[in-house]
Design an enzyme around this catalytic site. Structure first.
Site, mmCIF file in Angstrom:
data_model
loop_
_atom_site.group_PDB
_atom_site.id
_atom_site.type_symbol
_atom_site.label_atom_id
_atom_site.label_comp_id
_atom_site.label_asym_id
_atom_site.label_seq_id
_atom_site.Cartn_x
_atom_site.Cartn_y
_atom_site.Cartn_z
ATOM 1 N N GLU A 2 -123.138 38.743 -2.202
ATOM 2 C CA GLU A 2 -123.788 38.037 -3.147
ATOM 3 C C GLU A 2 -124.561 39.154 -4.027
ATOM 4 O O GLU A 2 -125.736 38.923 -4.750
ATOM 5 C CB GLU A 2 -124.885 37.196 -2.651
ATOM 6 C CG GLU A 2 -124.093 35.971 -1.954
ATOM 7 C CD GLU A 2 -125.199 35.168 -1.413
ATOM 8 O OE1 GLU A 2 -125.865 34.292 -1.935
ATOM 9 O OE2 GLU A 2 -125.459 35.126 0.050
ATOM 10 N N ARG A 11 -136.103 26.659 -1.682
ATOM 11 C CA ARG A 11 -135.341 25.343 -2.239
ATOM 12 C C ARG A 11 -134.525 24.924 -1.157
ATOM 13 O O ARG A 11 -133.861 25.593 -0.587
ATOM 14 C CB ARG A 11 -134.550 25.971 -3.329
ATOM 15 C CG ARG A 11 -134.030 24.962 -4.665
ATOM 16 C CD ARG A 11 -132.838 25.390 -5.194
ATOM 17 N NE ARG A 11 -131.681 25.544 -4.493
ATOM 18 C CZ ARG A 11 -130.859 26.598 -4.263
ATOM 19 N NH1 ARG A 11 -131.104 27.684 -4.861
ATOM 20 N NH2 ARG A 11 -129.794 26.394 -3.585
ATOM 21 N N GLY A 26 -132.059 31.602 -6.295
ATOM 22 C CA GLY A 26 -131.495 32.540 -7.147
ATOM 23 C C GLY A 26 -132.383 32.494 -8.326
ATOM 24 O O GLY A 26 -132.999 31.345 -8.841
ATOM 25 N N TYR A 48 -122.773 29.656 -11.027
ATOM 26 C CA TYR A 48 -123.137 30.791 -11.902
ATOM 27 C C TYR A 48 -122.184 30.905 -12.997
ATOM 28 O O TYR A 48 -122.761 31.867 -13.896
ATOM 29 C CB TYR A 48 -122.867 32.086 -10.916
ATOM 30 C CG TYR A 48 -123.715 31.900 -9.622
ATOM 31 C CD1 TYR A 48 -125.150 32.173 -10.149
ATOM 32 C CD2 TYR A 48 -123.472 32.066 -8.353
ATOM 33 C CE1 TYR A 48 -125.904 32.296 -8.772
ATOM 34 C CE2 TYR A 48 -124.058 31.995 -7.309
ATOM 35 C CZ TYR A 48 -125.538 31.947 -7.367
ATOM 36 O OH TYR A 48 -126.081 32.054 -6.409
ATOM 37 N N SER A 96 -124.687 31.025 -1.951
ATOM 38 C CA SER A 96 -123.750 30.842 -2.923
ATOM 39 C C SER A 96 -122.546 30.329 -2.804
ATOM 40 O O SER A 96 -121.428 30.358 -3.764
ATOM 41 C CB SER A 96 -123.693 32.267 -3.486
ATOM 42 O OG SER A 96 -124.774 32.974 -3.959
ATOM 43 N N ASP A 109 -131.567 21.808 -0.506
ATOM 44 C CA ASP A 109 -130.505 21.201 -1.024
ATOM 45 C C ASP A 109 -130.053 20.073 -0.038
ATOM 46 O O ASP A 109 -130.075 19.982 0.863
ATOM 47 C CB ASP A 109 -129.255 21.901 -0.848
ATOM 48 C CG ASP A 109 -129.433 23.300 -1.825
ATOM 49 O OD1 ASP A 109 -130.068 23.271 -3.087
ATOM 50 O OD2 ASP A 109 -128.700 24.538 -1.409
ATOM 51 N N ASN A 152 -133.236 27.711 1.019
ATOM 52 C CA ASN A 152 -133.058 28.930 0.713
ATOM 53 C C ASN A 152 -134.381 29.561 0.467
ATOM 54 O O ASN A 152 -135.328 29.171 -0.263
ATOM 55 C CB ASN A 152 -132.219 28.845 -0.458
ATOM 56 C CG ASN A 152 -131.774 30.291 -1.196
ATOM 57 O OD1 ASN A 152 -132.737 31.139 -1.002
ATOM 58 N ND2 ASN A 152 -130.651 30.304 -1.735
ATOM 59 N N GLU A 203 -129.498 22.805 3.761
ATOM 60 C CA GLU A 203 -130.258 24.092 4.168
ATOM 61 C C GLU A 203 -131.428 24.244 3.349
ATOM 62 O O GLU A 203 -131.595 23.653 2.158
ATOM 63 C CB GLU A 203 -129.129 24.998 3.924
ATOM 64 C CG GLU A 203 -128.515 25.194 2.622
ATOM 65 C CD GLU A 203 -127.431 26.087 2.474
ATOM 66 O OE1 GLU A 203 -127.600 27.154 1.734
ATOM 67 O OE2 GLU A 203 -126.415 25.799 2.908
#
Length: 304
Positions: free
Chosen positions: A13, A248, A269, A209, A141, A250, A265, A263
């Site tokens: 990443e 964050r 990002g 992205y 990602s 999900d 994070n 999960e």
């Protein structure tokens, strides 16, 4: 302040990290900080000495090192404050299997799962009903992820993960809508609904992205009851993992309104298309405001 911006690194990443760092650099400059860029891939040997000379470190790394807590551990040794989670919490959250155990212990629903290690190999038995996701147990990602619908495709999906020197997390597929919930300090941010492109099976690397990737709707068009439920689950997960500053999570939500946490994070990002900055903007925080708040939270956590 003298701020070192730590980005790049050596994970898959790397490019995402560098893309986000460019915008962070602009915000730090706008805030009047003296900014030095530091790439662990080039200068890891100098990290401790560099951190001792800085007032603050802003970390924008994804994968290893960074999300695994290694850089944070070195910064702690240097006495250099930084934003986000500390070493132990970072590593716990990065390991999807370990974090799912924490979610389950706190009564937070998460999809059924199993771990397949390289020792077990591509002949490992699938213990879940198809379809399943196969993904690296530590990573982000959506790199290395496969949606397996036929049992004959399972070994190849494992091979993809093993080629990344990873154990594989195998997870039951939850049909529904994907929602993401960010945390800033101890408060949850507005939910974002993610709609992958019509030809995509899931929210993959390109959807995340590409400028013409998935549609991201903030605030998510869901009822208040579901919004509050997911936000409360996120508050619980954030605290249970020992996270600070921001994170964050999900979620997948079924047609029946059941939410499953996939999960969390710890270094969300920070590219122009990233989710947490978008949620922060919805409550009136510009990108520069968000960076300033993350620095404030980091200083508050690590200088008291």
């Amino acid at each position: 302040m003298h701020v070192i911006l730590i980005a790049g690194g050596w994970s898959d990443e790397r490019e995402v990290s560098l893309s986000g760092a460019a915008k962070i650099r602009m915000a730090l400059d706008e805030l009047g900080h003296n900014v030095s860029f530091f790439d662990p891939a080039d200068d890891f040997k100098k990290l401790l000495a560099t951190a001792k000379q800085a007032d603050f470190a802003f970390i924008n790394l994804h994968g290893t090192p960074g999300e695994d807590g290694l850089v944070q551990a070195v910064l702690d040794k240097a006495g250099c404050p930084y934003q986000g989670a500390g070493p132990a919490a970072s590593y716990l959250a990065l390991n999807k299997a370990a974090s799912k155990e924490v979610f389950e212990d706190k009564g937070i629903k998460t999809p059924d799962w199993q771990i397949v290690t390289p020792t077990q190999g591509r002949e490992a038995q699938l213990k879940l009903n198809l379809p399943v996701f196969v993904k690296p147990n530590k990573g982000g990602s959506s790199l290395g992820m496969s949606l397996v619908k036929r049992i004959e495709d399972f070994p190849a999906a494992l091979d993809k993960v093993f080629s990344m020197c990873q154990s594989a997390l195998v997870e039951s597929f939850i049909p529904g809508v994907e929602l993401t919930c960010g945390m800033l300090g101890d408060r949850p941010l507005p939910l974002i609904m993610i709609k992958p492109k019509s030809d995509a099976d899931f929210f993959d690397y390109e959807n995340k992205y590409a400028a013409d990737g998935a549609e991201e709707i903030c605030p998510a068009p869901v009822d208040d009851t579901l919004t509050k439920s997911i936000q409360q689950q996120m508050v619980t997960a954030h605290a249970a993992l020992g996270l600070t500053g921001y994170s964050r999570g999900d979620f997948m939500v079924t047609k029946k309104g059941e939410a499953f946490l996939l999960e969390v994070n710890t270094l969300p990002g920070m590219t122009p298309t990233s989710l947490l900055p978008r949620a922060a903007a919805n409550i009136g925080l510009s990108f520069t405001d968000l960076i300033a708040e993350l620095i404030r939270l980091g200083m508050e956590t690590r200088t008291h």
